[in-house]
Design an enzyme around this catalytic site. Structure first.
Site, PDB file in Angstrom:
ATOM      1  N   GLU A  59       0.823  -1.207   0.000  1.00 47.44           N
ATOM      2  CA  GLU A  59       0.000   0.000   0.000  1.00 47.44           C
ATOM      3  C   GLU A  59       0.857   1.256   0.000  1.00 47.44           C
ATOM      4  OE1 GLU A  59      -2.135  -2.912   2.895  1.00 47.44           O
ATOM      5  OE2 GLU A  59      -0.100  -2.547   2.160  1.00 47.44           O
ATOM      6  N   CYS A  87      -2.831  -3.010   7.397  1.00 44.46           N
ATOM      7  CA  CYS A  87      -2.387  -2.913   8.787  1.00 44.46           C
ATOM      8  C   CYS A  87      -2.584  -1.472   9.276  1.00 44.46           C
ATOM      9  CB  CYS A  87      -0.912  -3.315   8.888  1.00 44.46           C
ATOM     10  SG  CYS A  87       0.225  -2.127   8.124  1.00 44.46           S
TER      11      CYS A  87
END
Length: 171
Positions: A59, A87
């Protein structure tokens, strides 16, 4: 949380291709793409081992790529597609990049910070709200992760060590 999977399919398929690249490099197979106005403007796949960088998650790398290409560290109107629920760090990066929407595949019961362990992106908490869609091509994403860890464990058992976190939720 679920909506039109068909509209998301081509972009999640591109994220799955990034995940494949990560797995082939020996990294945990997570992939991401950033989409703006119907076009992919950023790509990334996990590289923390190869880069020796704990922040080199798919990401973050996709957001960095998009920011460079767009000439702005903020990405208003962008959608981040990622194969696995982000996360804490990556969910926070979505807020700071001003991503409009996050679309993810499989949940991560041990480290997911969107719907599983924490609900970091629930509305009203931050200076920017990120819309969330989960479960897009989840089975494909989950299968990729499970196969990666199954193979790694088999290889590790043959060598006498696994080198894997025993708390992995990927079986």
């Amino acid at each position: 949380m679920l909506d039109d999977t068909d509209a998301h399919r081509p972009f999640m398929t591109a994220a799955l291709e990034e995940a494949r690249r990560a797995g082939e490099a020996g990294e945990v197979p997570v992939g991401a793409v950033v989409v703006l106005d119907g076009a992919i403007v950023g790509r990334g796949h996990n590289r923390p081992i190869g880069e020796r960088d704990p922040t080199a998650h798919a990401e973050v790398l996709a957001l960095r790529d998009a920011a460079r290409r767009m000439g702005n560290y903020r990405l208003p109107g962008a959608t981040l597609y990622v194969t696995i629920e982000p996360c804490l760090m990556c969910a926070g990066a979505c807020v700071h990049a001003r991503v409009a929407r996050l679309v993810f595949g499989a949940t991560d019961e041990k480290a997911g910070a969107v719907v599983s362990v924490a609900r970091l992106l629930d509305g009203g908490r931050w200076h920017h709200e990120v819309q969330v869609t989960g479960g897009v091509l989840a089975e494909e994403a989950r299968a990729r992760m499970q196969e990666f860890f199954r193979t790694r464990r088999t290889e590790g058992y043959r060598s006498g060590r696994t080198g894997l976190d025993s708390k992995s939720s990927w079986g």
